[in-house]
Design a protein around this motif. Structure first.
Motif, PDB file in Angstrom:
ATOM      1  N   ALA A 158       7.231  35.859   9.727  1.00  0.00           N
ATOM      2  CA  ALA A 158       5.941  35.354   9.281  1.00  0.00           C
ATOM      3  C   ALA A 158       5.127  34.820  10.442  1.00  0.00           C
ATOM      4  O   ALA A 158       4.798  33.665  10.516  1.00  0.00           O
ATOM      5  N   ALA A 159       4.846  35.677  11.350  1.00  0.00           N
ATOM      6  CA  ALA A 159       4.118  35.191  12.510  1.00  0.00           C
ATOM      7  C   ALA A 159       3.319  36.310  13.141  1.00  0.00           C
ATOM      8  O   ALA A 159       3.759  37.440  13.190  1.00  0.00           O
ATOM      9  N   LEU A 160       2.180  35.990  13.570  1.00  0.00           N
ATOM     10  CA  LEU A 160       1.334  36.994  14.211  1.00  0.00           C
ATOM     11  C   LEU A 160       0.713  36.355  15.442  1.00  0.00           C
ATOM     12  O   LEU A 160       1.006  35.233  15.786  1.00  0.00           O
ATOM     13  N   LEU A 189      -1.122  23.981   7.342  1.00  0.00           N
ATOM     14  CA  LEU A 189      -1.862  25.219   7.652  1.00  0.00           C
ATOM     15  C   LEU A 189      -0.960  26.435   7.536  1.00  0.00           C
ATOM     16  O   LEU A 189      -1.378  27.496   7.081  1.00  0.00           O
ATOM     17  N   PHE A 190       0.295  26.275   7.942  1.00  0.00           N
ATOM     18  CA  PHE A 190       1.226  27.391   7.818  1.00  0.00           C
ATOM     19  C   PHE A 190       1.424  27.763   6.350  1.00  0.00           C
ATOM     20  O   PHE A 190       1.458  28.938   5.984  1.00  0.00           O
ATOM     21  N   VAL A 243       0.593  33.588  21.555  1.00  0.00           N
ATOM     22  CA  VAL A 243       0.807  32.564  20.537  1.00  0.00           C
ATOM     23  C   VAL A 243       0.825  33.242  19.181  1.00  0.00           C
ATOM     24  O   VAL A 243       0.029  34.129  18.921  1.00  0.00           O
ATOM     25  N   ARG A 244       1.747  32.824  18.333  1.00  0.00           N
ATOM     26  CA  ARG A 244       1.896  33.550  17.069  1.00  0.00           C
ATOM     27  C   ARG A 244       1.207  32.861  15.903  1.00  0.00           C
ATOM     28  O   ARG A 244       1.154  31.656  15.825  1.00  0.00           O
ATOM     29  N   GLY A 245       0.674  33.667  15.016  1.00  0.00           N
ATOM     30  CA  GLY A 245       0.003  33.150  13.829  1.00  0.00           C
ATOM     31  C   GLY A 245       0.580  33.770  12.572  1.00  0.00           C
ATOM     32  O   GLY A 245       1.789  33.896  12.443  1.00  0.00           O
ATOM     33  N   PHE A 246      -0.271  34.210  11.658  1.00  0.00           N
ATOM     34  CA  PHE A 246       0.208  34.746  10.385  1.00  0.00           C
ATOM     35  C   PHE A 246       0.435  36.246  10.438  1.00  0.00           C
ATOM     36  O   PHE A 246      -0.133  36.944  11.249  1.00  0.00           O
ATOM     37  N   THR A 291      -6.188  40.620  10.189  1.00  0.00           N
ATOM     38  CA  THR A 291      -6.810  39.314  10.397  1.00  0.00           C
ATOM     39  C   THR A 291      -7.609  39.309  11.688  1.00  0.00           C
ATOM     40  O   THR A 291      -8.476  38.491  11.862  1.00  0.00           O
ATOM     41  N   GLY A 348      -1.827  29.619   5.084  1.00  0.00           N
ATOM     42  CA  GLY A 348      -1.991  30.978   5.613  1.00  0.00           C
ATOM     43  C   GLY A 348      -0.928  31.934   5.109  1.00  0.00           C
ATOM     44  O   GLY A 348      -1.218  33.082   4.785  1.00  0.00           O
ATOM     45  N   LEU A 377       1.717  28.711  14.867  1.00  0.00           N
ATOM     46  CA  LEU A 377       1.860  28.852  13.421  1.00  0.00           C
ATOM     47  C   LEU A 377       3.178  29.547  13.121  1.00  0.00           C
ATOM     48  O   LEU A 377       3.229  30.591  12.514  1.00  0.00           O
ATOM     49  N   GLU A 407      -4.922  50.980   9.921  1.00  0.00           N
ATOM     50  CA  GLU A 407      -5.079  49.960   8.881  1.00  0.00           C
ATOM     51  C   GLU A 407      -5.940  50.427   7.714  1.00  0.00           C
ATOM     52  O   GLU A 407      -5.929  49.800   6.659  1.00  0.00           O
ATOM     53  N   LEU A 427      -2.225  34.879  17.900  1.00  0.00           N
ATOM     54  CA  LEU A 427      -3.566  34.354  18.085  1.00  0.00           C
ATOM     55  C   LEU A 427      -3.958  34.738  19.507  1.00  0.00           C
ATOM     56  O   LEU A 427      -3.127  34.808  20.384  1.00  0.00           O
ATOM     57  N   ILE A 452      -8.471  30.338   8.543  1.00  0.00           N
ATOM     58  CA  ILE A 452      -7.425  29.298   8.600  1.00  0.00           C
ATOM     59  C   ILE A 452      -6.789  29.274   9.997  1.00  0.00           C
ATOM     60  O   ILE A 452      -6.537  28.213  10.563  1.00  0.00           O
ATOM     61  N   GLU A 453      -6.578  30.463  10.564  1.00  0.00           N
ATOM     62  CA  GLU A 453      -6.034  30.526  11.932  1.00  0.00           C
ATOM     63  C   GLU A 453      -6.975  29.831  12.921  1.00  0.00           C
ATOM     64  O   GLU A 453      -6.539  29.094  13.791  1.00  0.00           O
TER      65      GLU A 453
END
Lengths: 427, 346
Positions: free
Chosen positions: B16-18, A267-268, B337-340, A3, A271, A418, B98, B20, A406-407
């Motif tokens: 479930a977090a990645l 949003l969570f 900060v975590r995202g997807f 991403t 995604g 998130l 990747e 940002l 979306i992020e």
């Protein structure tokens, strides 16, 4: 999936934003986060209500099949199952982010399953989870089953019994109920591997007396009835959770929290379904491992539709539009409106990305539904099928891109974490 | 009516977090220095993986020419060392790794339905051994260390010279050649990736996140799940390297990789923040956990029926959990900060 490699917004998106009249943007600003979250709850309610309605139709068709087992009544039940998946797959976007859905859904859609726990399987073409003691329990053929150290009386097949058998012995592959259990009972094992063809259970598996094939036809019918009833019970419960003007349901809990928290859950959900679940678990694993065991609707070969309507569910949340099963459309204050008021360029980009994903998922659906030499998902993932791999890879790439946007949208809307809601539980 | 899935769901969603990109990391001018450290250290690691993979390829060829006991022992050792070399750099989940699902090419796991075994059986049943090109085009389950492990350790391969047979040996050679090709490409691509990595702020966060995800995976998937500590029952088949009973050796290698490849860059970041003690504490924890793992028996599955060994593994599980917690704290300190996350899912 990267991403982080998401490209900057496309030039076309920038142009669209430039063409946006300033006055329109101002009026979009009238939409509040509170309204958007309220409409989200309306969408959920309508969507689960459709899933319930379709499950009731399925239940009627199952009754008709069991009253008079024939190729026609079996086909009618299968058609109803496929129809029931359309609304249900769209509801999955509510799953991540809303604990009430996530803690509930396993009983309805757990997958992949070791179907030998439920009924007969072809022993040399059945690949269950390693170390799963329940993988060949065959509930239909037995009055009691032994899984690990546990012996369970299964003589009376009730919805409650099936619910209690899920994950027996501690294995997630022991799925006794839900859409995929019903799918297995309507179609049977798909023994065609990467070749054309879905499961081919004969209607005579539900016939009585000497016409009964594979034994235990009466119990098979009772099992199917119980699984269908449990599905309805579960969906009724979930519809009530989102119903307006009710006390003490999830909708009230959600709307009582800050609108910002509501946006975070929306949003969570978008995604997580987009990237980890759909692009990752349901598409990429199956493709790069060439694994038909990892196909989502593997008995019916309905996977292309399941993927497509997962994507549609994500799209619905952004546009605030849901097309109901009766053909009517539910519309209201949308996440898109809110984002447009904050950052019109980003809003246009996200809209474009979501459309692009639907386009790609549509290509998979079209290939599977083609009149001439259709290519189903389990054929697309065969080793050496370049065209199939390209179809699946393009959809994955599109979903990955969409998730990156979306992020960004989350950032623009001030949602800076998130993370899933842990409902106060620390782990 | 509902099954009590909450804990497990949370465990799964916990992954479930990645990340940002975060403002404070972006603004930090020590960040390029940290990336400089990391790039070099990771380059060395990919180099070591490439070297070990080439040794493995040569060793396979040697064994196929002369299937002596000594050659088999050396083959087994070279296979383990190459797998450990991969484990040491496995936390890097961005950049060239990747492409083409290379991480899964190295190690397809978890393999709940024995896809590796079935792919190997299907190759072994053919008239001719595959070429490395055919392996490259096949499922990731046919390509990596677990596929070789099947050939070296599966019960069905334990006949006196099962592996020395032309089809089996040819299959093994093709897999080792493909592995060495992939490792070589990874090393070259990582070098080429250097300018972009060093010059792009968001890779600081990506590197931190890679290490954090590696610890989360180690805690919940590599230890917790097979040990039955995440809601399901204990199941040795969910451990890595269950056929050779070497799961703990791989864990040890992952911890060593974090220690000598990830920690130095992290130290640079934390020193600049005036928080050197956080790095020291994390480093000491890593060292303790790695040393503990080194002293343990090699398998996870055999420990499930052995109280003392299970207790030792539980100790490791707790230590890894603490490390994960420490790194989360560090991440917050650095404004992560975590995202997807792409590895989320059922």
């Amino acid at each position: 999936m990267p991403t982080r490699f998401v490209q900057r917004p496309l030039r076309r998106a920038v142009l669209l934003a430039a063409l946006f009249p300033a006055s329109a943007m101002a009026s979009q600003g009238d939409v509040t986060a509170e309204q958007v979250v309220g409409h989200y709850a309306d969408l959920a309610h309508a969507n689960f209500d459709d899933a319930l309605g379709a499950a009731r139709t399925l239940d009627e068709r199952i009754d008709a099949l069991l009253d008079n087992p024939s190729q026609e009544t079996l086909q009618a039940a299968r058609d109803a199952w496929r129809q029931a998946r359309i609304p249900y797959m769209q509801t999955e976007v509510f799953r991540f982010g809303n604990p009430v859905v996530d803690n509930w859904e396993g009983q309805l859609n757990a997958w992949p399953l070791d179907e030998g726990m439920i009924d007969y399987v072809k022993s040399d073409d059945y690949h269950h989870e390693l170390g799963n003691a329940g993988a060949t329990a065959n509930i239909i053929a037995n009055q009691s089953i032994q899984v690990g150290g546990k012996k369970v009386d299964v003589s009376e097949l009730t919805p409650e019994l099936l619910a209690g058998l899920n994950e027996i012995g501690g294995s997630e592959a022991n799925v006794a109920s839900g859409y995929h259990a019903i799918e297995f009972l309507l179609w049977g094992q798909d023994l065609n591997g990467f070749d054309a063809g879905h499961g081919n259970r004969p209607a005579s598996d539900f016939m009585s007396g000497e016409d009964c094939t594979h034994g235990n036809c009466e119990r098979r019918g009772h099992y199917l009835e119980a699984a269908s009833q449990l599905l309805i019970n579960d969906l009724e419960w979930m519809v009530a959770q989102w119903a307006p003007q009710k006390k003490d349901n999830y909708r009230q809990t959600l709307l009582a929290r800050s609108p910002q928290e509501g946006l975070r859950r929306m949003l969570f959900g978008m995604g997580s379904l987009s990237l980890g679940e759909l692009a990752g678990e349901r598409m990429k694993v199956a493709l790069v491992a060439n694994s038909v065991e990892d196909e989502h609707d593997c008995f019916s070969d309905n996977t292309h539709n399941s993927h497509y309507f997962n994507g549609q569910g994500i799209h619905n949340i952004y546009t605030g539009r849901y097309e109901r099963l009766d053909g009517s459309t539910l519309e209201g204050p949308a996440l898109a409106d809110l984002l447009t008021s904050q950052n019109a360029e980003l809003a246009a980009t996200l809209s474009e990305r979501l459309d692009a994903s639907m386009q790609q998922l549509g290509e998979i659906k079209n290939a599977a539904e083609a009149d001439e030499s259709p290519m189903y998902f389990d054929m697309m993932i065969a080793p050496g099928n370049e065209k199939g791999a390209e179809l699946v890879n393009s959809a994955i790439a599109s979903l990955v891109k969409q998730t990156g946007t979306i992020e960004k949208a989350a950032g623009a809307l001030g949602v800076d974490s998130l993370q899933p809601d842990d409902a106060g539980h620390k782990f | 009516m509902m099954t009590p899935r909450l804990f497990k769901q949370l465990g799964r969603l916990g992954l479930a977090a990645l990340t940002l990109a975060s403002a404070s990391l972006l603004a930090d001018d020590t960040s390029p220095q940290a990336r400089e450290h990391w790039h070099q250290a990771i380059e060395q690691r990919y180099g070591a993986l490439n070297d070990a993979s080439e040794r493995l390829e040569a060793s396979a060829e040697r064994f196929c020419n002369n299937a002596s006991d000594a050659h088999r022992q050396r083959l087994t050792r070279d296979w383990m060392e190459a797998w450990q070399a991969w484990q040491a750099v496995r936390f890097v989940d961005f950049g060239p790794i990747e492409q083409n699902s290379r991480a899964w090419q190295m190690q397809f796991w978890p393999d709940r339905k024995n896809l590796v075994g079935r792919k190997m059986q299907s190759w072994l049943a053919r008239e001719e051994a595959p070429t490395a090109e055919q392996i490259a085009e096949d499922s990731v389950a046919s390509q990596g260390f677990p596929a070789l492990e099947y050939l070296l350790f599966d019960d069905s391969m334990q006949g006196t010279d099962a592996l020395a047979q032309p089809i089996a040996c040819g299959l093994m050679s093709a897999i080792t050649t493909h592995l060495a090709d992939t490792a070589g490409a990874l090393q070259r691509d990582w070098q080429r990736f250097g300018d972009h990595y060093r010059g792009t702020q968001s890779y600081t966060t990506a590197t931190l996140h890679g290490a954090l995800l590696a610890l989360e995976t180690l805690e919940t998937k590599r230890l917790g799940e097979p040990m039955g500590l995440t809601g399901g029952s204990a199941n040795g088949y969910l451990a890595e390297a269950w056929r050779s009973e070497r799961s703990v050796r791989l864990i040890e290698a992952s911890l060593r990789g974090l220690e000598d490849t990830f920690l130095p860059g992290l130290r640079t970041l934390l020193n600049a923040r005036g928080k050197p003690e956080l790095a020291a504490e994390f480093g000491a924890g890593l060292d303790r956990a790695r040393q503990g793992a080194a002293e343990m028996a090699a398998g996870v599955a055999p420990a499930l029926d052995d109280r003392d060994r299970f207790r030792a593994l539980q100790g490791l599980y707790v230590q890894v959990g603490q490390l994960r917690h420490q790194l989360e704290t560090i991440g917050r300190e650095l404004g992560m900060v975590r995202g997807f996350n792409s590895s989320d899912g059922d």
